[in-house]
Design a protein around this motif. Sequence first.
Motif, short mmCIF file in Angstrom:
data_model
loop_
_atom_site.label_atom_id
_atom_site.label_comp_id
_atom_site.label_asym_id
_atom_site.label_seq_id
_atom_site.Cartn_x
_atom_site.Cartn_y
_atom_site.Cartn_z
N UNK A 319 0.84 -1.20 0.00
CA UNK A 319 0.00 0.00 0.00
C UNK A 319 0.87 1.25 0.00
N UNK A 320 0.44 2.29 -0.69
CA UNK A 320 1.22 3.54 -0.69
C UNK A 320 0.46 4.67 0.00
N UNK A 321 -0.77 4.38 0.39
CA UNK A 321 -1.53 5.37 1.15
C UNK A 321 -2.51 4.67 2.07
N UNK A 322 -2.71 5.24 3.25
CA UNK A 322 -3.73 4.75 4.17
C UNK A 322 -4.19 5.97 4.96
N UNK A 323 -5.49 6.07 5.25
CA UNK A 323 -5.99 7.26 5.95
C UNK A 323 -5.26 7.56 7.26
N UNK A 324 -4.69 6.55 7.91
CA UNK A 324 -3.95 6.81 9.16
C UNK A 324 -2.82 7.81 8.94
N UNK A 325 -2.25 7.81 7.72
CA UNK A 325 -1.14 8.71 7.45
C UNK A 325 -1.61 10.12 7.09
N UNK A 326 -2.94 10.32 7.19
CA UNK A 326 -3.49 11.66 7.07
C UNK A 326 -4.03 12.13 8.41
N UNK A 327 -3.96 11.29 9.42
CA UNK A 327 -4.51 11.60 10.74
C UNK A 327 -3.35 12.11 11.63
N UNK A 328 -3.21 13.43 11.66
CA UNK A 328 -2.03 14.01 12.32
C UNK A 328 -2.01 13.71 13.83
N UNK A 329 -3.20 13.66 14.44
CA UNK A 329 -3.23 13.34 15.88
C UNK A 329 -2.67 11.94 16.13
N UNK A 330 -3.08 11.01 15.27
CA UNK A 330 -2.58 9.64 15.41
C UNK A 330 -1.07 9.59 15.15
N UNK A 331 -0.62 10.30 14.12
CA UNK A 331 0.82 10.28 13.80
C UNK A 331 1.63 10.88 14.94
N UNK A 332 1.11 11.94 15.54
CA UNK A 332 1.84 12.58 16.64
C UNK A 332 1.84 11.66 17.88
N UNK A 333 0.69 11.02 18.12
CA UNK A 333 0.63 10.07 19.26
C UNK A 333 1.62 8.93 19.01
N UNK A 334 1.69 8.48 17.76
CA UNK A 334 2.60 7.38 17.43
C UNK A 334 4.05 7.81 17.66
N UNK A 335 4.37 9.01 17.16
CA UNK A 335 5.75 9.49 17.32
C UNK A 335 6.07 9.72 18.81
N UNK A 336 5.08 10.20 19.56
CA UNK A 336 5.32 10.45 20.99
C UNK A 336 5.61 9.14 21.72
N UNK A 337 4.89 8.06 21.34
CA UNK A 337 5.18 6.78 21.98
C UNK A 337 6.55 6.26 21.56
N UNK A 338 6.88 6.50 20.29
CA UNK A 338 8.21 6.09 19.80
C UNK A 338 9.30 6.85 20.55
N UNK A 339 9.05 8.11 20.83
CA UNK A 339 10.03 8.91 21.58
C UNK A 339 10.26 8.29 22.97
N UNK A 340 9.17 7.82 23.60
CA UNK A 340 9.36 7.16 24.91
C UNK A 340 10.21 5.90 24.72
N UNK A 341 9.95 5.18 23.61
CA UNK A 341 10.71 3.96 23.35
C UNK A 341 12.18 4.28 23.10
N UNK A 342 12.43 5.47 22.52
CA UNK A 342 13.82 5.88 22.26
C UNK A 342 14.33 6.76 23.40
#
Length: 393
Positions: A319-342
């Motif tokens: 897949x080259x597109x999925x609506x999740x990658x247009x959901x900025x709140x979800x992307x920011x939440x994902x990155x924030x959790x990744x930051x905790x992991x890092x």
Amino acid sequence: MSQVSMRSAQWEISATLPVRYEVVESVGLLDPQNQSLLRRLDNAASNAPRVVVVDDAIARFYGDQIKAYFEANRVEINLFVLNGSEQHKGMDQVLDVLSALNAAGTQRVSNPPIAIGGGVMLDVVGLAASLYRRGIPYVRVPTTLLGQVDVSVAAKTGVNFEGYRNRLGSYSPPPRTLIDRKFLETVPERQLRNGMGEILKMSLIKDLMLFELLEEHGADLIDQRFQRPGVADEVIRRSIQGMVEELEPNLWERNLIRAVDYGHSFSPLVEMRALPELLHGEAVALDCIFSAVLALRRGFLSRSDVDRVIRVARRLGLPVWHPSFGDVDLLWAALSDTVRHRDGAQNLPVMSRIGAARFLNDVTPGELAEVASVMLQCVDDSQERGASAESHA
Ligand SMILES: NC(=O)c1ccc[n+]([C@@H]2O[C@H](COP(=O)([O-])OP(=O)(O)OC[C@H]3O[C@@H](n4cnc5c(N)ncnc54)[C@H](O)[C@@H]3O)[C@@H](O)[C@H]2O)c1
Ligand SMILES: [Zn+2]
């Protein structure tokens, strides 16, 4: 001497644990003449009873062959079938495997369980083995493409927990991993494409030649289910070699700046929220494209580089597109959790060119919003160009 110093004392214990494990390609593992599965970890021949854990697909396609293999070699087995789906990848399954190990009277070292199946099941068995008697060896046989190029080299085990991917786990590599390409004959096509997601990731951060091989031969490799020698060997071996080079110097992940985290910054939460819609490699491929657009925005990549990446992902059926990658709140939440992991840093890998990585630490929600809209634009444009190329063909 003061009161305090008389009443306190300190010992420091320091030891090192050498780690050595092997990843071996062996064709025809289930051929009764092939002794690879039976050899003990010290290489001596062994007929001790074994627990063999498989996932449901392996039980269905290879159950009889597995039983016949051990029967022919006069080795008693307890065949334990685990549900291999990502939704069931949890501690309950780990406890089930532990019960099976206990019921079979598994010894400390000399009859290590054998796990044959997809990455989900291997991660579950790996975690169980790391807990049983505080850690016993096991033999790992990955049977999916993703398993053979990625899980095969990994030191990590894990299960999902409270909606987070692989939140519980351990670093406990099995002494031996055996890879047999023949298993790929029965892997569903979508699962082969899924494995290509991880190979694509590796090519983008490390190996331009691998990327070019995917560009030229990727679609054929899937059609031929990696069964023809030649390019299939090269693609699988380059992927494994890339993993070895990236993991070996940082096996315990003391350094949290990891190029192999490419495609794994936003995808873990997206994948879990989208379950079972997106497979792991699919979510990784989407993250790879999103991160490529981020690199475009920063001026590291050209638009034609990004178009090329999207074109190859499409050709691999990812897949080259999925609506999740247009959901900025979800992307920011994902990155924030990744930051905790890092451990507090973004350490966000992006491509500095196709085949090399660098890291960002200053991405903002505003930038994610811009990247999301540019990604959609790039994907739309490439679709139109694809359609017009077809109409001119
Ligand atoms: N330990 C690590 O460092 C590491 C690295 C990468 C991925 N993983 C984990 O691996 C998992 C993904 O693994 P996967 O892609 O193998 O998925 P999977 O284990 O879900 O397998 C995909 C499907 O294919 C079936 N299957 C397996 N082998 C088959 C065969 N030869 N023929 C027909 N069907 C077969 C399985 O039963 C399953 O239904 C994720 O949970 C991920 O977290 C772990
Ligand atoms: Zn992955």
